[in-house]
Write an enzyme that holds these catalytic residues in place. Structure first.
Site, mmCIF file in Angstrom:
data_model
loop_
_atom_site.group_PDB
_atom_site.id
_atom_site.type_symbol
_atom_site.label_atom_id
_atom_site.label_comp_id
_atom_site.label_asym_id
_atom_site.label_seq_id
_atom_site.Cartn_x
_atom_site.Cartn_y
_atom_site.Cartn_z
ATOM 1 N N LYS A 112 1.855 -57.435 -13.226
ATOM 2 C CA LYS A 112 3.025 -56.361 -13.833
ATOM 3 C C LYS A 112 3.902 -55.655 -12.834
ATOM 4 C CE LYS A 112 -0.560 -53.736 -15.132
ATOM 5 N NZ LYS A 112 -1.694 -54.824 -14.911
ATOM 6 N N ARG A 156 -4.514 -61.830 -3.166
ATOM 7 C CA ARG A 156 -3.739 -60.331 -2.821
ATOM 8 C C ARG A 156 -4.416 -59.917 -1.483
ATOM 9 N NH1 ARG A 156 -2.058 -56.912 -7.869
ATOM 10 N NH2 ARG A 156 -3.488 -55.429 -7.574
ATOM 11 N N ARG A 196 -12.685 -53.199 -12.990
ATOM 12 C CA ARG A 196 -11.320 -53.291 -13.550
ATOM 13 C C ARG A 196 -11.028 -54.008 -14.793
ATOM 14 N NH1 ARG A 196 -8.262 -53.911 -8.330
ATOM 15 N NH2 ARG A 196 -6.440 -54.077 -9.542
HETATM 16 P P1 ADP Z 1 -3.984 -52.788 -11.840
HETATM 17 O O1 ADP Z 1 -3.213 -52.684 -12.687
HETATM 18 O O2 ADP Z 1 -3.690 -53.975 -10.732
HETATM 19 O O3 ADP Z 1 -5.341 -52.454 -12.079
HETATM 20 P P2 ADP Z 1 -2.903 -50.093 -10.941
HETATM 21 O O4 ADP Z 1 -2.238 -49.683 -9.707
HETATM 22 O O5 ADP Z 1 -2.081 -50.037 -12.143
HETATM 23 O O6 ADP Z 1 -3.683 -51.595 -10.991
HETATM 24 O O7 ADP Z 1 -3.939 -48.876 -11.155
HETATM 25 C C1 ADP Z 1 -4.964 -48.725 -10.211
HETATM 26 C C2 ADP Z 1 -5.958 -47.486 -10.529
HETATM 27 O O8 ADP Z 1 -5.124 -46.379 -10.959
HETATM 28 C C3 ADP Z 1 -6.642 -47.955 -11.835
HETATM 29 O O9 ADP Z 1 -7.934 -48.681 -11.571
HETATM 30 C C4 ADP Z 1 -7.166 -46.713 -12.278
HETATM 31 O O10 ADP Z 1 -8.105 -45.905 -11.496
HETATM 32 C C5 ADP Z 1 -6.014 -45.608 -12.343
HETATM 33 N N1 ADP Z 1 -4.848 -45.830 -12.844
HETATM 34 C C6 ADP Z 1 -3.588 -46.229 -13.172
HETATM 35 N N2 ADP Z 1 -2.915 -45.916 -14.311
HETATM 36 C C7 ADP Z 1 -3.951 -45.377 -15.281
HETATM 37 C C8 ADP Z 1 -3.768 -44.893 -16.344
HETATM 38 N N3 ADP Z 1 -2.796 -45.072 -17.205
HETATM 39 N N4 ADP Z 1 -4.881 -44.358 -16.951
HETATM 40 C C9 ADP Z 1 -5.836 -44.152 -16.094
HETATM 41 N N5 ADP Z 1 -6.017 -44.632 -14.897
HETATM 42 C C10 ADP Z 1 -4.915 -45.295 -14.397
#
Ligand code: ADP
Length: 193
Positions: free
Chosen positions: A13, A127, A150
């Site tokens: 993404k 990664r 996750r």
């Molecule tokens: P990825 O998509 O690779 O899992 P992100 O950088 O988008 O990684 O997110 C990392 C962490 O940040 C998530 O595992 C969560 O803990 C938190 N997070 C990010 N976006 C959200 C969201 N929209 N709602 C709740 N937690 C979020």
């Protein structure tokens, strides 16, 4: 152009969002990045979410919704934005619809980047290895154990978000496997003109 990008962790993404940013000159609103910044700054919100993120679980909806709502009011997002990593629960999707409606705007499309689980695990290992090799910090949640959490969280809480936007006629499926450039072309092909 106002877009949201859905897809499992490791689907690419962030990478594709960067390309969309360059092509359409709209900012990338990554909730993961915003939350990591809050953690790095040691703000009250950051302290509250650090351990949740380290475990690979979702931070509370009200925290992310207020972070995003504040961010879409910045002047650089006036003509559009791409949401990356948000919304991640149906409650967040509903809150987003409401926040946008309050501002008299709406999403043009929601892209669902699809990658199967085997490919995701390979990517996430890659990664972490790349980051370690280049001396960059490895994300604490980029290890196989947390990654599994996750993925589970994604399946249980985020997959239904795609249905929410499908019901609204906004969902566009994109095959996320292949060369970055090819995936980007597939994205361009499904965007509204
Ligand atoms: P990825 O998509 O690779 O899992 P992100 O950088 O988008 O990684 O997110 C990392 C962490 O940040 C998530 O595992 C969560 O803990 C938190 N997070 C990010 N976006 C959200 C969201 N929209 N709602 C709740 N937690 C979020």
């Amino acid at each position: 152009m106002r877009l949201a990008l859905l897809g499992p962790p490791g689907a690419g993404k962030g990478t594709q969002a960067t390309r969309i940013v360059d092509r359409f000159s709209i900012p990338q609103l990554s909730t993961g990045d915003m939350l990591r910044e809050a953690v790095a700054e040691g703000s009250a919100a950051g302290l509250r979410v650090k351990h949740i993120m380290d475990r690979g679980e979702l931070v509370p909806d009200d925290v992310v919704v207020s972070v995003v709502a504040g961010r879409i009011d910045h002047s650089d997002a006036a003509n559009g934005f791409i949401l990356d990593g948000f919304p991640r629960t149906v409650a967040q999707a509903e809150a987003l619809d409401q926040e946008l409606a309050n501002r008299g705007i709406k999403l043009d499309a929601v892209l669902d980047l699809e990658v199967d689980q085997g490919a995701l695990l390979d990517r996430i290992r890659g990664r972490a290895e790349e980051a370690a090799k280049s001396g960059e910090p490895v994300r604490r949640d980029d290890n196989p154990e947390v990654f599994k959490t996750r993925l589970d969280v994604y399946r249980e809480q985020t997959a239904p978000v795609a249905e929410h936007f499908a019901d609204l006629g906004k969902l566009r499926h994109v095959d996320g496997v292949g060369e970055l450039q090819d995936v980007f072309k597939r994205i361009l092909a499904v965007l509204p003109r």
